[in-house]
Design a protein around this motif. Structure first.
Motif, PDB file in Angstrom:
ATOM      1  N   HIS A 178       0.820  -1.202   0.000  1.00 52.69           N
ATOM      2  CA  HIS A 178       0.000   0.000   0.000  1.00 52.69           C
ATOM      3  C   HIS A 178       0.858   1.259   0.000  1.00 52.69           C
ATOM      4  CE1 HIS A 178       0.612   1.580   4.127  1.00 52.69           C
ATOM      5  NE2 HIS A 178       0.947   0.336   4.384  1.00 52.69           N
ATOM      6  N   ARG A 179       0.190   2.351  -0.407  1.00 51.46           N
ATOM      7  CA  ARG A 179       0.717   3.704  -0.246  1.00 51.46           C
ATOM      8  C   ARG A 179      -0.268   4.599   0.503  1.00 51.46           C
ATOM      9  NH1 ARG A 179       5.444   5.421   0.084  1.00 51.46           N
ATOM     10  NH2 ARG A 179       4.663   7.483  -0.492  1.00 51.46           N
ATOM     11  N   LYS A 180      -1.561   4.374   0.327  1.00 57.67           N
ATOM     12  CA  LYS A 180      -2.557   5.302   0.855  1.00 57.67           C
ATOM     13  C   LYS A 180      -2.988   5.002   2.275  1.00 57.67           C
ATOM     14  CE  LYS A 180      -6.603   3.012  -1.231  1.00 57.67           C
ATOM     15  NZ  LYS A 180      -5.846   1.894  -1.816  1.00 57.67           N
ATOM     16  N   GLY A 181      -2.493   3.901   2.876  1.00 60.24           N
ATOM     17  CA  GLY A 181      -2.779   3.683   4.280  1.00 60.24           C
ATOM     18  C   GLY A 181      -3.917   2.745   4.594  1.00 60.24           C
ATOM     19  N   ASN A 182      -4.386   1.974   3.597  1.00 57.06           N
ATOM     20  CA  ASN A 182      -5.239   0.840   3.927  1.00 57.06           C
ATOM     21  C   ASN A 182      -4.486  -0.416   3.499  1.00 57.06           C
ATOM     22  OD1 ASN A 182      -5.614   0.938   1.129  1.00 57.06           O
ATOM     23  ND2 ASN A 182      -7.802   0.498   1.249  1.00 57.06           N
ATOM     24  N   VAL A 183      -5.146  -1.549   3.336  1.00 60.35           N
ATOM     25  CA  VAL A 183      -4.396  -2.794   3.160  1.00 60.35           C
ATOM     26  C   VAL A 183      -3.590  -2.818   1.874  1.00 60.35           C
ATOM     27  CG1 VAL A 183      -4.600  -5.299   2.903  1.00 60.35           C
ATOM     28  CG2 VAL A 183      -5.919  -4.117   4.653  1.00 60.35           C
ATOM     29  N   HIS A 184      -4.138  -2.306   0.767  1.00 62.59           N
ATOM     30  CA  HIS A 184      -3.325  -2.351  -0.454  1.00 62.59           C
ATOM     31  C   HIS A 184      -3.808  -1.394  -1.524  1.00 62.59           C
ATOM     32  CE1 HIS A 184      -6.566  -5.193  -1.040  1.00 62.59           C
ATOM     33  NE2 HIS A 184      -6.125  -5.712  -2.151  1.00 62.59           N
ATOM     34  N   ASP A 185      -2.815  -0.943  -2.305  1.00 59.59           N
ATOM     35  CA  ASP A 185      -3.053  -0.279  -3.579  1.00 59.59           C
ATOM     36  C   ASP A 185      -2.758  -1.244  -4.718  1.00 59.59           C
ATOM     37  OD1 ASP A 185      -3.457   2.880  -3.235  1.00 59.59           O
ATOM     38  OD2 ASP A 185      -2.126   2.150  -1.664  1.00 59.59           O
ATOM     39  N   ILE A 186      -1.817  -2.170  -4.475  1.00 55.31           N
ATOM     40  CA  ILE A 186      -1.509  -3.203  -5.452  1.00 55.31           C
ATOM     41  C   ILE A 186      -1.150  -4.482  -4.710  1.00 55.31           C
ATOM     42  CG2 ILE A 186       0.968  -2.638  -5.645  1.00 55.31           C
ATOM     43  CD1 ILE A 186       0.649  -3.268  -8.714  1.00 55.31           C
ATOM     44  N   ALA A 187      -1.521  -5.602  -5.289  1.00 60.09           N
ATOM     45  CA  ALA A 187      -1.174  -6.906  -4.725  1.00 60.09           C
ATOM     46  C   ALA A 187      -0.592  -7.767  -5.823  1.00 60.09           C
ATOM     47  CB  ALA A 187      -2.409  -7.577  -4.118  1.00 60.09           C
ATOM     48  N   PHE A 188       0.350  -8.623  -5.444  1.00 62.64           N
ATOM     49  CA  PHE A 188       0.952  -9.590  -6.359  1.00 62.64           C
ATOM     50  C   PHE A 188       0.484 -10.981  -5.968  1.00 62.64           C
ATOM     51  CE2 PHE A 188       3.935  -6.024  -6.471  1.00 62.64           C
ATOM     52  CZ  PHE A 188       4.034  -5.823  -7.839  1.00 62.64           C
ATOM     53  N   THR A 189      -0.060 -11.705  -6.945  1.00 57.59           N
ATOM     54  CA  THR A 189      -0.574 -13.051  -6.734  1.00 57.59           C
ATOM     55  C   THR A 189       0.209 -14.018  -7.604  1.00 57.59           C
ATOM     56  OG1 THR A 189      -2.808 -12.276  -6.207  1.00 57.59           O
ATOM     57  CG2 THR A 189      -2.599 -14.532  -7.010  1.00 57.59           C
ATOM     58  N   ASN A 190       0.656 -15.121  -7.033  1.00 59.65           N
ATOM     59  CA  ASN A 190       1.410 -16.112  -7.791  1.00 59.65           C
ATOM     60  C   ASN A 190       0.590 -16.654  -8.960  1.00 59.65           C
ATOM     61  OD1 ASN A 190       3.535 -18.138  -8.256  1.00 59.65           O
ATOM     62  ND2 ASN A 190       1.966 -19.578  -7.570  1.00 59.65           N
ATOM     63  N   GLY A 191       1.212 -16.686 -10.143  1.00 58.83           N
ATOM     64  CA  GLY A 191       0.538 -17.233 -11.307  1.00 58.83           C
ATOM     65  C   GLY A 191       1.188 -16.780 -12.598  1.00 58.83           C
ATOM     66  N   GLU A 192       0.667 -17.274 -13.705  1.00 60.31           N
ATOM     67  CA  GLU A 192       1.178 -16.883 -15.023  1.00 60.31           C
ATOM     68  C   GLU A 192       1.007 -15.376 -15.201  1.00 60.31           C
ATOM     69  OE1 GLU A 192      -0.070 -17.311 -19.721  1.00 60.31           O
ATOM     70  OE2 GLU A 192      -0.833 -18.789 -18.277  1.00 60.31           O
ATOM     71  N   GLY A 193       2.082 -14.722 -15.566  1.00 60.21           N
ATOM     72  CA  GLY A 193       1.982 -13.273 -15.685  1.00 60.21           C
ATOM     73  C   GLY A 193       3.107 -12.693 -16.519  1.00 60.21           C
TER      74      GLY A 193
END
Length: 318
Positions: A178-193
């Protein structure tokens, strides 16, 4: 880099009218501008557009946008040049200067500071439609190298880790930053990418999540409900996952928590703990783990994907 928060998303869609019927007609996002085959929408709390839809030959994601402070574009340009990243400056409706680039992992990022402010409508409750989507909350992307991407986004872009999942061997499977102070602005999930897993809009309360499900049911569109309603263990949020007419996944999301303290400790979840994905609710479908939207490079070409190096998720974990 002085990133403030997630700012916008650009989607390619095959039929703009069908997409507007979904995002504006059913979910109630405000249509602020329409230029031929392009539309700009926002939630009721937002003073800037947060979703751009462009009719195109195939569905894809053109940009993951982030708001920066007044020095952010200069810092972003310096970073792109230092890293040798493909980049260029562009403009869009209401945003006179946007830095577009492709990061080292293939994600098409866009950074902006100045934006035309739209009229405040938060308290125009008589104008609310659908379940009342308020603002874009976060992005979630598939990554074949979660640990590297997480570390890079922390060190190069200043994101802070709030929660993470790892297996018993200590391998990182997913991370929430996160940047804004809650849990996330972006998340990374394992998988084809690299691919987009989903983007999420914040709703005012849990009843709005149920209202969204009722709206889909009333419109005979329950086939577009992929998962939920339920509550995540990770983030503690109430959720409902939908698929738009092109298969892009959108999450309706509410009730996570603050992470503004600089020394806020990241929360670890074991990959073998089923409560991490669903504190309560129905079993997660396999499509949620496997399907995503392709990204485009700066020239509008699909970005090649790579298989994850962490394969073989046990059936009981899924």
């Amino acid at each position: 880099m002085a990133i403030v928060r997630v700012g916008f998303l650009e989607l390619w869609v095959r039929d703009l009218e069908r997409s507007l019927e979904f995002y504006q007609g059913l979910l109630g996002l405000r249509l602020e501008r329409r230029e031929g085959h392009v539309a700009y929408l926002r939630g009721y709390e937002e003073l800037e557009w947060s979703l751009k839809l462009t009719q195109a030959p195939f569905p894809a994601v053109r940009a993951l946008g982030f708001k920066v402070d007044s020095e952010g574009l200069e810092q972003g340009l310096a970073w792109a040049r230092q890293e040798g990243l493909p980049h260029r400056l562009e403009s869009d409706w209401g945003r006179p200067e946007i830095l577009r680039l492709q990061d080292p992992f293939g994600y098409p990022l866009a950074f902006y500071f100045r934006a035309e402010k739209l009229p405040r409508v938060l308290q125009n409750y008589h104008e609310y439609r659908g379940p009342g989507l308020l603002r874009l909350d976060h992005l979630n992307v598939f990554s074949p190298e979660v640990a590297k991407a997480t570390r890079y986004y922390q060190e190069a872009l200043g994101f802070r880790l709030s929660e993470y999942t790892e297996d018993e061997e200590g391998r990182l499977w997913a991370s929430w930053l996160h940047r804004k102070g809650n849990v996330h602005d972006i998340a990374f999930t394992n998988g084809e990418g690299p691919r987009l897993h989903h983007f999420a809009y914040w709703l005012p309360d849990a009843m709005a999540i149920l209202r969204a499900a009722d709206i889909l049911a009333g419109a005979m569109r329950t086939d577009q409900i992929e998962r939920g309603p339920g509550r995540h263990g990770i983030s503690n949020a109430m959720f409902l996952y939908l698929r738009d007419p092109d298969g892009h996944r959108v999450e309706l999301y509410t009730s996570d928590y603050l992470t503004v303290d600089p020394d806020h400790p990241p929360l670890r979840w074991s990959l073998s703990d089923p409560r991490r994905q669903t504190l309560w609710g129905h079993r997660t479908p396999r499509s949620w783990f496997l399907e995503g939207s392709p990204f485009l490079d700066l020239e509008g070409r699909p970005i090649p994907t790579r298989a994850s190096g962490l394969e073989g998720i046990p059936e009981h974990v899924i």
